[in-house]
Design an enzyme around this catalytic site. Structure first.
Site, PDB file in Angstrom:
ATOM      1  N   ALA A  63      41.645  36.615  39.600  1.00  0.00           N
ATOM      2  CA  ALA A  63      41.684  37.020  40.967  1.00  0.00           C
ATOM      3  C   ALA A  63      40.043  36.377  41.608  1.00  0.00           C
ATOM      4  O   ALA A  63      39.243  36.939  40.994  1.00  0.00           O
ATOM      5  CB  ALA A  63      41.886  38.322  41.483  1.00  0.00           C
ATOM      6  N   SER A  64      40.193  35.327  42.279  1.00  0.00           N
ATOM      7  CA  SER A  64      39.027  34.736  42.744  1.00  0.00           C
ATOM      8  C   SER A  64      37.997  35.642  43.308  1.00  0.00           C
ATOM      9  O   SER A  64      38.498  36.630  44.168  1.00  0.00           O
ATOM     10  CB  SER A  64      39.202  33.552  43.689  1.00  0.00           C
ATOM     11  OG  SER A  64      39.984  32.691  43.089  1.00  0.00           O
TER      12      SER A  64
END
Length: 424
Positions: A63-64
């Site tokens: 998840a950035s």
């Protein structure tokens, strides 16, 4: 809306990462924790990337970082009704944010090569009650032609090249945003498709993403030094042929160092996307030197710039050695090719004797002194130019074999050639 999502949005607005109302409203409306099931709330809402998949101990999906997501959404310039193609589904959170912005009249198609990630994204989107997103399992290098043309194409994975399939699936005057490797740096570039057939950057930002898998993975830009240099590797420019044996030999023969920029100094961002990129655009013999594990704790490795748990620097190579930027205190000797003093903010030769702190250029190997003198001059030129970084660049992409506008540094890929110049 969740309290945590509200706070995250407020922090990103306050930090200047979110600038527009549409992106702010999306962050407030789409809770990140629903896309990181089982994670504590403080982890889900920290401004950090969260690895969600590993293969052989290496992260293959995440998840950035929320601030990077915000920066890229601002670069993308989404509007209600836009048709969007996302390459790299991740957790589905980015697709949900985009779906919120484009609204019910728009659509988001998210493609991922990994069936497990596709299923995970679909489950997360369903749990969050998000409509308007279609998740497809396929090789993102090929795009998703059945949904084309797209007003916006965005990659949430690092790419070595600009694939012709993506350009072909872009609507006239559309925009493609991708983390693109340019001379060893990864840059988030928003390219606009114009009538002349070229792609011209609307904005450029620094970034760091997990690499694209499949047909578009591109070459591995990192080369281990091998031999007795366990944990050491080099990252080279696209056209470069660095003498790895000379680098390996040079590490065993460290020489003197010269003060370069004592104030305000250099950091890892300068090494990678400021000075490092500027140097690499001017000379393919410039490379990044990386030290991991025990190498990062060695005497030479500890002098490099900290990058997460590892160490790295930028260096200029030659046949008989190299010169590299270092950080630790050194006992200086006179500079090999003296240059006039440039005032308190610029580099000058270090004085005789005594230890100095700050960034320095160190020679390695028998040819290192001459290379150090050259590297010192180029660092001085970068300082004189105003210490430009990625955001100060203008980049044009043309199909391989097509003409580029004059004046920029040319970077050759398989499918495109890039012209990189100062913006403005």
């Amino acid at each position: 809306m969740s309290i945590e999502a509200e706070r995250l949005a407020e922090d990103l607005v306050r930090g200047g990462r979110i600038r527009g109302t549409a992106v702010e409203q999306a962050f407030r409306a789409v809770p990140r924790h629903l896309f990181l099931p089982g994670r504590p709330l403080d982890e889900a809402y920290a401004d950090e990337a969260v690895a969600t998949q590993f293969v052989d101990g290496v992260a293959t999906s995440s998840a950035s970082q929320p601030s990077m997501v915000a920066i890229m959404l601002e670069q993308l310039g989404l509007r209600p009704g836009h048709r969007v193609l996302e390459i790299g589904a991740g957790t589905g959170w980015n697709a949900a944010l985009m779906a919120r912005i484009v609204g019910p009249e728009g659509s988001v198609t998210s493609v991922d090569i990994d069936e497990e990630l596709v299923a995970q994204a679909e489950d997360n989107l369903a749990a969050a009650g998000v409509d308007g997103v279609r998740v497809v399992c396929g090789d993102g290098a090929l795009g998703c032609p059945e949904g084309a043309p797209y007003d916006r194409i965005v990659l949430t994975v690092g790419s070595w090249d600009v694939r012709p399939e993506w350009v072909a699936q872009l609507a006239p005057h559309g925009r493609i945003l991708l983390p693109l490797t340019v001379r060893g740096s990864q840059l988030s570039i928003a390219f606009d498709a114009l009538d002349d057939g070229l792609l011209r950057s609307a904005s450029v930002r620094s970034c760091a993403f997990i690499r694209l898998r499949g047909a578009g993975a591109g070459p591995d830009v990192s080369t281990p030094l091998g031999g007795d240099c366990e944990g050491w590797s080099v990252q080279m420019a696209e056209e470069a042929e660095i003498d790895v044996a000379a680098v390996r030999a040079g590490l065993a023969e460290p020489g003197p160092a010269w003060l370069v920029v004592p104030d305000p100094g250099l950091d890892a961002v300068d090494v990678w996307d400021g000075l490092g990129l500027w140097l690499a655009l001017g000379d393919p013999a410039v490379f990044r030197l990386l030290a991991t594990r025990d190498a990062a704790d060695s005497r030479v490795g500890a002098a490099l710039f900290p990058v997460r748990r590892d160490r790295a620097t930028v260096a200029l190579g030659g046949r008989d050695g190299f010169a590299a930027l270092v950080t630790e205190r050194r006992t200086p000797v006179p500079r090999p090719r003296p240059r006039p003093e440039r005032g308190p903010d610029g580099p000058g030769p270090a004085g005789e004797g005594g230890a100095v702190s700050g960034s320095a250029v160190q020679a390695f190997g028998p040819g290192g002194r001459e290379l150090a003198a050259l590297l010192l001059e180029r660092v001085a030129d970068w300082v004189d130019a105003g210490r430009p970084h990625a955001a100060d660049l203008a980049i044009v992409a043309a199909p391989a074999g097509a003409e580029l506008p004059p004046g920029g540094a040319v970077v050759a890929k398989e499918h495109v050639r890039l012209s990189v110049a100062a913006a403005g």
